[in-house]
Design an enzyme around this catalytic site. Sequence first.
Site, PDB file in Angstrom:
ATOM      1  N   HIS A 184       0.864  -1.177   0.000  1.00  0.00           N
ATOM      2  CA  HIS A 184       0.000   0.000   0.000  1.00  0.00           C
ATOM      3  C   HIS A 184       0.909   1.238   0.000  1.00  0.00           C
ATOM      4  O   HIS A 184       2.010   1.195   0.546  1.00  0.00           O
ATOM      5  CB  HIS A 184      -0.823  -0.057   1.296  1.00  0.00           C
ATOM      6  CG  HIS A 184      -1.928   0.946   1.392  1.00  0.00           C
ATOM      7  ND1 HIS A 184      -1.694   2.246   1.736  1.00  0.00           N
ATOM      8  CD2 HIS A 184      -3.254   0.822   1.218  1.00  0.00           C
ATOM      9  CE1 HIS A 184      -2.851   2.896   1.768  1.00  0.00           C
ATOM     10  NE2 HIS A 184      -3.819   2.054   1.452  1.00  0.00           N
ATOM     11  N   ASP A 233       3.196  -4.289   7.998  1.00  0.00           N
ATOM     12  CA  ASP A 233       1.954  -3.524   7.949  1.00  0.00           C
ATOM     13  C   ASP A 233       0.816  -4.495   8.274  1.00  0.00           C
ATOM     14  O   ASP A 233       0.521  -5.395   7.491  1.00  0.00           O
ATOM     15  CB  ASP A 233       1.791  -2.905   6.558  1.00  0.00           C
ATOM     16  CG  ASP A 233       0.478  -2.134   6.415  1.00  0.00           C
ATOM     17  OD1 ASP A 233      -0.329  -2.148   7.376  1.00  0.00           O
ATOM     18  OD2 ASP A 233       0.253  -1.532   5.361  1.00  0.00           O
ATOM     19  N   GLN A 276      -4.404  -4.918   7.352  1.00  0.00           N
ATOM     20  CA  GLN A 276      -5.414  -5.869   6.866  1.00  0.00           C
ATOM     21  C   GLN A 276      -5.371  -7.203   7.614  1.00  0.00           C
ATOM     22  O   GLN A 276      -6.237  -8.046   7.398  1.00  0.00           O
ATOM     23  CB  GLN A 276      -5.226  -6.144   5.360  1.00  0.00           C
ATOM     24  CG  GLN A 276      -5.337  -4.924   4.475  1.00  0.00           C
ATOM     25  CD  GLN A 276      -6.717  -4.283   4.483  1.00  0.00           C
ATOM     26  OE1 GLN A 276      -7.702  -4.869   4.940  1.00  0.00           O
ATOM     27  NE2 GLN A 276      -6.798  -3.071   3.994  1.00  0.00           N
ATOM     28  N   LYS A 323     -10.249  -0.091  10.785  1.00  0.00           N
ATOM     29  CA  LYS A 323     -10.448  -1.267   9.935  1.00  0.00           C
ATOM     30  C   LYS A 323     -10.823  -2.487  10.771  1.00  0.00           C
ATOM     31  O   LYS A 323     -10.950  -3.593  10.249  1.00  0.00           O
ATOM     32  CB  LYS A 323      -9.176  -1.559   9.139  1.00  0.00           C
ATOM     33  CG  LYS A 323      -8.851  -0.504   8.084  1.00  0.00           C
ATOM     34  CD  LYS A 323      -7.734  -0.988   7.196  1.00  0.00           C
ATOM     35  CE  LYS A 323      -7.030   0.116   6.443  1.00  0.00           C
ATOM     36  NZ  LYS A 323      -7.812   0.695   5.356  1.00  0.00           N
ATOM     37  N   CYS A 328      -4.698   2.260  -3.660  1.00  0.00           N
ATOM     38  CA  CYS A 328      -3.466   2.796  -3.086  1.00  0.00           C
ATOM     39  C   CYS A 328      -2.303   1.837  -3.270  1.00  0.00           C
ATOM     40  O   CYS A 328      -1.428   1.732  -2.409  1.00  0.00           O
ATOM     41  CB  CYS A 328      -3.639   3.144  -1.600  1.00  0.00           C
ATOM     42  SG  CYS A 328      -4.875   4.380  -1.325  1.00  0.00           S
TER      43      CYS A 328
END
Lengths: 408, 150
Positions: A120, A197, A200, A223, A363
């Site tokens: 991303h 990261d 998600q 999220k 993104c």
Amino acid sequence: MMNRDLISKKNFPVFDAYPGLTYLDNSATQQKPRQVLEAVEKYYREENANPLRGLYDLSVKATEAYEGARTAVKKFIGAKSEREIIFTRNASESLNLIAYSWGRENIKADDEILVAVSEHHSDLLPWQILAKEKGAKIKYLECSESGEYAAEALKKALTPETRLFAIAQISNVFGRLNPIKKFAEICHENGTLIVCDGAQSVPHIPVDVRALDVDFLAFSAHKMLGPMGIGVLFGKEELLEKMPPFLSGGEMIEYVTLDGATYAELPHKFEAGTVNAGGAVGLRAAIDYINELTFEALEQREDELTALAFNEMKKIPYVNVIGADDPHDHHGILTFTVEGVHPHDIAAIFDSENIAIRAGHHCAQPLHQFLGVQSTARMSLAFYNDENDIERFVSVLGSIRRKMGYGG
Amino acid sequence: MADNFYGEVLTDHNLHPLHKHELDCATCSQHGVNPSCGDDIVLNLQLHNGIIENGSFTGSGCAISQASADIMLDLIIGKTPEEADHYRELFMRMITGEITDDELEELEEAGALQSISKMPARVKCAALGWRTLEALLKAKEEQNEDIDKS
């Protein structure tokens, strides 16, 4: 004891306000359950004062609410201590914090930063900017067409100059789970730090930072059922300890004179200014919600719904699903194209049927260049979606080519 | 919402555009993009004796951006730059919801895109061809002024 009722859409007031909405843009942001909204409101109704400062009862309550949220986060991701949990605005800010604070102290000219090509922009731009500033090199680790990263490829890509490797645990385009534990091991053998990261992954699978042995992990509350404007940076204490502050201001100092200052202890060193206590309380309520539902139930439900959608999508001619052939590798993220139809037109047709999906490059422009597609459409689900949502989605998907004027 | 968005006029111009091709006889060209969605076109015009004698576009983008550019060329080929600019002004007012019924009639087939005014996110797609036309005409005008001065 698992609470089955928590899986239901009924807990999410947005669906009362917007009846008939099929919300399939959960990777962008999730809807908020009543329990989270009430916790935030309760904080502002009953416990609000400026945390960490006031010498009176209400401020102590606010501090307890804020620091209690930190403890909840620590337990949720298996960190060693509260000192390793920094509250930020979101995953992007967490990643920027690493680049600005750790990066500017540790990256020199000709050093290398390795970034997974599917990252991303949040996990790419901070490294590009850092590299440019320092005269360092950015290198990309490529994946297979289905989004798989090989350990051997990582080993080959690492050099004695590689200081850092940045990769998402779950890609926001492929939905595939990367073998972070293995990658961390490979990086550490090379003396390279690994930044993960978790935007998600943390909402969808149990994440244990000590088991994974990552050096940094970033994620956002919004999220994972929580409010917008609150995110987390986990960092290993020994790394955070040596890093300079990112932002300066109130509550991050120990002692200030006209000439300078000594900084506060971790984690407050990185939390300048008045903090987002209401947000932190909301994140804690989101964590409580997931813990009560249990990850076991959450994953089972999301896997079921992903498989249902995936198998139906595969039956529709001209629809191509990007990534793995096994729905279990998608973690609720199904990125797709419809031959001959631009993704923005796909999204507009879904919108006309009250179905929210995402279209564009998500993104992740470099990834789209790598895959040779300009843009894609993406449906992303969460445990509170149901079979009816999937049926509606599939039925509209099957009608798109006809609506766009293609015969047959 | 996109009710009736993709009517026959729009889908037909998208799938079977009349003017989407290179134009060897072009006297001027202009590049236009929508960076946020990746719509990307090049508009070519053949201007001769104060008339747009021919025109074409190339590029890629969503159905609305591509169909709108094709419909625009239908309307402006054979017209003067001033007339083309008048249509542009009408079209821009139409997709932002400020047009009378009489004016709408002037736009002929382009009137089929009126419902886009109800979907703000797609206005920029419909406007791409027309914005590119505006930039092209403006550049042309400045060029002419320079010639007049010299």
